[in-house]
Design a protein around this motif. Structure first.
Motif, PDB file in Angstrom:
ATOM      1  N   TYR A  68      47.139  33.318  43.424  1.00  0.00           N
ATOM      2  CA  TYR A  68      46.036  33.141  42.469  1.00  0.00           C
ATOM      3  C   TYR A  68      44.923  34.133  42.794  1.00  0.00           C
ATOM      4  CZ  TYR A  68      41.969  31.368  40.106  1.00  0.00           C
ATOM      5  OH  TYR A  68      40.843  31.298  39.334  1.00  0.00           O
ATOM      6  N   HIS A  69      44.576  34.234  44.067  1.00  0.00           N
ATOM      7  CA  HIS A  69      43.479  35.115  44.452  1.00  0.00           C
ATOM      8  C   HIS A  69      43.856  36.595  44.423  1.00  0.00           C
ATOM      9  CE1 HIS A  69      41.631  31.327  45.494  1.00  0.00           C
ATOM     10  NE2 HIS A  69      40.499  31.970  45.301  1.00  0.00           N
ATOM     11  N   ALA A  70      45.127  36.904  44.306  1.00  0.00           N
ATOM     12  CA  ALA A  70      45.553  38.292  44.166  1.00  0.00           C
ATOM     13  C   ALA A  70      45.420  38.775  42.721  1.00  0.00           C
ATOM     14  CB  ALA A  70      47.003  38.452  44.631  1.00  0.00           C
ATOM     15  N   ASP A  71      45.652  37.896  41.750  1.00  0.00           N
ATOM     16  CA  ASP A  71      45.669  38.349  40.357  1.00  0.00           C
ATOM     17  C   ASP A  71      44.788  37.553  39.401  1.00  0.00           C
ATOM     18  OD1 ASP A  71      47.735  40.579  39.800  1.00  0.00           O
ATOM     19  OD2 ASP A  71      48.749  39.271  41.233  1.00  0.00           O
ATOM     20  N   CYS A  72      44.621  36.271  39.614  1.00  0.00           N
ATOM     21  CA  CYS A  72      43.982  35.418  38.608  1.00  0.00           C
ATOM     22  C   CYS A  72      42.478  35.256  38.789  1.00  0.00           C
ATOM     23  CB  CYS A  72      44.621  34.035  38.613  1.00  0.00           C
ATOM     24  SG  CYS A  72      46.428  34.050  38.541  1.00  0.00           S
ATOM     25  N   HIS A  73      42.017  35.288  40.021  1.00  0.00           N
ATOM     26  CA  HIS A  73      40.598  34.996  40.265  1.00  0.00           C
ATOM     27  C   HIS A  73      39.668  36.064  39.702  1.00  0.00           C
ATOM     28  CE1 HIS A  73      40.280  37.827  43.691  1.00  0.00           C
ATOM     29  NE2 HIS A  73      38.992  37.704  43.506  1.00  0.00           N
ATOM     30  N   VAL A  74      40.191  37.237  39.432  1.00  0.00           N
ATOM     31  CA  VAL A  74      39.373  38.310  38.869  1.00  0.00           C
ATOM     32  C   VAL A  74      38.711  37.830  37.577  1.00  0.00           C
ATOM     33  CG1 VAL A  74      39.442  40.627  37.891  1.00  0.00           C
ATOM     34  CG2 VAL A  74      40.783  40.103  39.926  1.00  0.00           C
ATOM     35  N   CYS A  75      39.452  37.086  36.776  1.00  0.00           N
ATOM     36  CA  CYS A  75      38.893  36.561  35.524  1.00  0.00           C
ATOM     37  C   CYS A  75      38.452  35.104  35.650  1.00  0.00           C
ATOM     38  CB  CYS A  75      39.920  36.667  34.402  1.00  0.00           C
ATOM     39  SG  CYS A  75      40.355  38.364  33.971  1.00  0.00           S
ATOM     40  N   HIS A  76      39.288  34.281  36.286  1.00  0.00           N
ATOM     41  CA  HIS A  76      39.044  32.840  36.315  1.00  0.00           C
ATOM     42  C   HIS A  76      38.186  32.367  37.485  1.00  0.00           C
ATOM     43  CE1 HIS A  76      41.547  31.839  32.877  1.00  0.00           C
ATOM     44  NE2 HIS A  76      42.420  32.740  33.319  1.00  0.00           N
ATOM     45  N   GLY A  77      37.703  33.296  38.282  1.00  0.00           N
ATOM     46  CA  GLY A  77      36.791  32.959  39.362  1.00  0.00           C
ATOM     47  C   GLY A  77      37.484  32.428  40.610  1.00  0.00           C
ATOM     48  N   PRO A  78      36.774  32.479  41.735  1.00  0.00           N
ATOM     49  CA  PRO A  78      37.327  31.967  42.987  1.00  0.00           C
ATOM     50  C   PRO A  78      37.701  30.492  42.860  1.00  0.00           C
ATOM     51  CG  PRO A  78      35.294  33.165  43.382  1.00  0.00           C
ATOM     52  CD  PRO A  78      35.431  33.027  41.901  1.00  0.00           C
ATOM     53  N   ASP A  79      38.854  30.152  43.381  1.00  0.00           N
ATOM     54  CA  ASP A  79      39.324  28.768  43.447  1.00  0.00           C
ATOM     55  C   ASP A  79      39.468  28.107  42.077  1.00  0.00           C
ATOM     56  OD1 ASP A  79      39.320  28.836  46.349  1.00  0.00           O
ATOM     57  OD2 ASP A  79      37.144  28.761  46.183  1.00  0.00           O
ATOM     58  N   GLY A  80      39.588  28.899  41.021  1.00  0.00           N
ATOM     59  CA  GLY A  80      39.777  28.357  39.679  1.00  0.00           C
ATOM     60  C   GLY A  80      38.536  27.747  39.071  1.00  0.00           C
ATOM     61  N   GLU A  81      37.374  28.110  39.611  1.00  0.00           N
ATOM     62  CA  GLU A  81      36.113  27.508  39.152  1.00  0.00           C
ATOM     63  C   GLU A  81      35.547  28.163  37.897  1.00  0.00           C
ATOM     64  OE1 GLU A  81      34.528  24.795  40.207  1.00  0.00           O
ATOM     65  OE2 GLU A  81      35.964  24.367  41.788  1.00  0.00           O
ATOM     66  N   GLY A  82      36.179  29.220  37.401  1.00  0.00           N
ATOM     67  CA  GLY A  82      35.731  29.854  36.175  1.00  0.00           C
ATOM     68  C   GLY A  82      34.713  30.951  36.420  1.00  0.00           C
ATOM     69  N   SER A  83      34.412  31.678  35.345  1.00  0.00           N
ATOM     70  CA  SER A  83      33.437  32.761  35.407  1.00  0.00           C
ATOM     71  C   SER A  83      32.850  32.935  34.010  1.00  0.00           C
ATOM     72  CB  SER A  83      34.122  34.060  35.852  1.00  0.00           C
ATOM     73  OG  SER A  83      34.961  34.546  34.814  1.00  0.00           O
ATOM     74  N   SER A  84      31.980  33.897  33.859  1.00  0.00           N
ATOM     75  CA  SER A  84      31.435  34.174  32.533  1.00  0.00           C
ATOM     76  C   SER A  84      32.497  34.830  31.654  1.00  0.00           C
ATOM     77  CB  SER A  84      30.207  35.083  32.644  1.00  0.00           C
ATOM     78  OG  SER A  84      30.560  36.315  33.240  1.00  0.00           O
TER      79      SER A  84
END
Length: 173
Positions: A68-84
């Motif tokens: 997750y932290h290699a590919d997904c967190h860039v958009c969805h934020g650290p630990d799946g907490e979301g982002s703008s």
């Protein structure tokens, strides 16, 4: 390309069984491991799930964190907490079943939120994602039902031989 086809086909097969409109919110109880096969845990409905005991996470949850932290967190934020930029998956995953998750990640998704088009790109051709879809699902599920806290799990189970063999076959090595 073949991998995208396989994932899309798998998602298409699983989607009829996914009654997401009537699906009740996921919980620790529903996500509880009832069976284990080669170190991978499954809930009562046969969906991949996590096993966390005495602060030790199973390999697949730990690897899901890494992937997750290699590919997904860039958009969805650290630990799946979301982002703008993209939604908090720890909230979304409470109401997303396994088949829908596979379909969205493999094929992508376009939707309109607040009059603005948002796009989840397709990752069906990205081996660093599709080879680890179950692991990412398991990690996000553990986060969604508050079984796994934020941050890197401090202790993990050893990597099962089945995980090593699957990784080698999926990555082509």
């Amino acid at each position: 390309m073949i991998s995208r086809f396989v994932i899309s086909t798998l998602a298409a097969v699983l989607l009829p069984f996914a009654n997401s409109a009537a699906r009740a919110e996921d919980s620790k109880e529903k996500a509880a491991s009832v069976t284990e096969e080669d170190g991978k845990h499954f809930d009562a409905e046969g969906n991949p799930t996590f096993k966390i005991e005495n602060g030790i996470v199973d390999w697949y949850t730990f690897n899901g964190y890494r992937r997750y932290h290699a590919d997904c967190h860039v958009c969805h934020g650290p630990d799946g907490e979301g982002s703008s930029y993209a939604p908090a998956l720890v909230k979304t995953m409470k109401n997303v079943d396994y088949g829908t998750f596979l379909s969205i990640v493999a094929e992508g998704r376009k939707s309109v939120v607040g009059g603005k088009e948002v796009v989840m790109p397709a990752f069906g051709d990205n081996k660093n994602v599709y080879c680890y879809l179950d692991d990412i699902y398991i990690y996000l599920r553990a986060r969604a039902v508050e079984a796994a806290p934020r941050g890197r799990p401090p202790k993990k189970a050893n990597k099962p031989e089945a995980a090593t063999a699957y990784e080698a076959s999926c990555m082509g090595g």
